[in-house]
Scaffold this motif. Structure first.
Motif, short mmCIF file in Angstrom:
data_model
loop_
_atom_site.label_atom_id
_atom_site.label_comp_id
_atom_site.label_asym_id
_atom_site.label_seq_id
_atom_site.Cartn_x
_atom_site.Cartn_y
_atom_site.Cartn_z
N ARG A 185 0.84 -1.20 0.00
CA ARG A 185 0.00 0.00 0.00
C ARG A 185 0.87 1.25 0.00
O ARG A 185 2.01 1.24 0.48
CB ARG A 185 -0.93 0.00 1.21
CG ARG A 185 -2.04 -1.04 1.12
CD ARG A 185 -2.93 -0.99 2.35
NE ARG A 185 -2.20 -1.34 3.56
CZ ARG A 185 -2.70 -1.25 4.79
NH1 ARG A 185 -3.93 -0.80 4.97
NH2 ARG A 185 -1.97 -1.61 5.83
N GLU A 186 0.30 2.34 -0.54
CA GLU A 186 1.04 3.59 -0.66
C GLU A 186 0.24 4.73 -0.04
O GLU A 186 -0.99 4.69 -0.02
CB GLU A 186 1.30 3.94 -2.14
CG GLU A 186 2.07 2.90 -2.92
CD GLU A 186 2.12 3.25 -4.39
OE1 GLU A 186 1.29 4.07 -4.85
OE2 GLU A 186 3.00 2.72 -5.11
N VAL A 187 0.94 5.75 0.45
CA VAL A 187 0.31 6.99 0.88
C VAL A 187 1.30 8.11 0.58
O VAL A 187 2.51 7.94 0.72
CB VAL A 187 -0.07 6.95 2.36
CG1 VAL A 187 1.15 6.87 3.26
CG2 VAL A 187 -0.93 8.16 2.72
N GLU A 188 0.77 9.25 0.14
CA GLU A 188 1.65 10.35 -0.24
C GLU A 188 2.20 11.07 0.98
O GLU A 188 1.48 11.36 1.93
CB GLU A 188 0.91 11.35 -1.12
CG GLU A 188 1.83 12.42 -1.69
CD GLU A 188 1.08 13.46 -2.49
OE1 GLU A 188 1.32 13.55 -3.71
OE2 GLU A 188 0.26 14.19 -1.89
N ALA A 189 3.51 11.38 0.91
CA ALA A 189 4.15 12.15 1.97
C ALA A 189 4.43 13.59 1.53
O ALA A 189 4.50 14.49 2.36
CB ALA A 189 5.47 11.49 2.37
#
Length: 250
Positions: A79-83
């Protein structure tokens, strides 16, 4: 006028060249002259991965015009999430590190377009040789860190609709126009939520007349209204950036 880059094209051939990236445009003429021989015009594609976690960051990219990239945190299950969101106001990769530069996250192109690429080693040498140059990039690194820190607070404390409005405003700033090519799946990944949640939130924003959604794109219809929905994080990050880098901020 055609503003696309040709591989190997001389940067000095267009007076809009380096100025299409505001961080490069803020350099003193002498510092820019040091970089010019090493800056290579490139065309970045949507979805292109610039580096993966653990990669040695050997190339730094300066997005131009409407080009935008995201720094993503990737979990073990994929899974990915923007930083962080980076457009023509900044650079991707190799900002403050020296020596071995392993990436902590993944850098992915969200809005395709022109950029300048430079070997990170050449960038480091230029920063070492010019205190003014080094100071500019240190201030940019601080503003990028502030964006990441504010993002942590935002993800923990604010509603999804507020976060969604904040992200759309940030992309709208960098896209330079009202239409953002974006799928619900991509937006869900950026916000770290389910696709169904994004569908609900964007539907509510559309019902309020703030955006208009189409297949694979979102159009900002009422920017001021979207600013009122967005959480305080958008204005806080913009203000900090303008304070630290007035010569870069528009």
């Amino acid at each position: 006028m055609n503003t696309s880059f040709a591989p190997g094209r001389d940067i000095g051939a267009r007076d809009t060249g380096h100025r299409s990236n505001r961080l490069l445009a803020a350099l003193a003429p002498r510092d820019l002259e040091v970089l010019k021989p090493h800056l290579e015009p490139v065309a970045l594609k949507r979805g292109q991965v610039l580096f993966e976690p653990g990669d040695d960051v050997v190339t730094t990219y300066f997005p131009c015009h409407r080009t935008m990239a995201s720094l993503l945190i990737v979990t073990r299950d994929g899974r990915e999430v923007e930083a962080a969101t980076i457009g023509r106001e900044g650079a991707v990769g190799g900002i403050v590190s020296e020596g071995h530069k392993p990436a902590y996250g993944r850098a992915v192109v969200q809005l395709p377009g022109d950029a300048y690429a430079i070997s990170t080693s050449h960038l480091e040498a230029a920063k070492t040789g010019s205190p003014r140059f080094g100071d500019l990039f240190s201030r940019y690194a601080d503003s990028l860190l502030a964006q990441m820190m504010q993002g942590v607070a935002c993800n923990a404390l604010h509603r999804v609709d507020e976060r969604c409005a904040r992200w759309l405003l940030a992309v709208h700033d960098r896209a330079g126009h009202g239409v953002i090519h974006l799928t619900h799946e991509s937006l869900a990944e950026m916000l770290g939520v389910q696709r169904s949640t994004v569908t609900t939130v964007t539907g509510e924003l559309q019902a309020r007349g703030l955006i208009r959604t189409h297949r694979g794109r979102v159009e900002v219809v009422d920017r001021r209204g979207l600013e009122r929905v967005a959480c305080e994080c958008y204005a806080a990050v913009e203000q900090h950036f303008a304070t630290l880098l007035p010569e870069v901020a528009e």
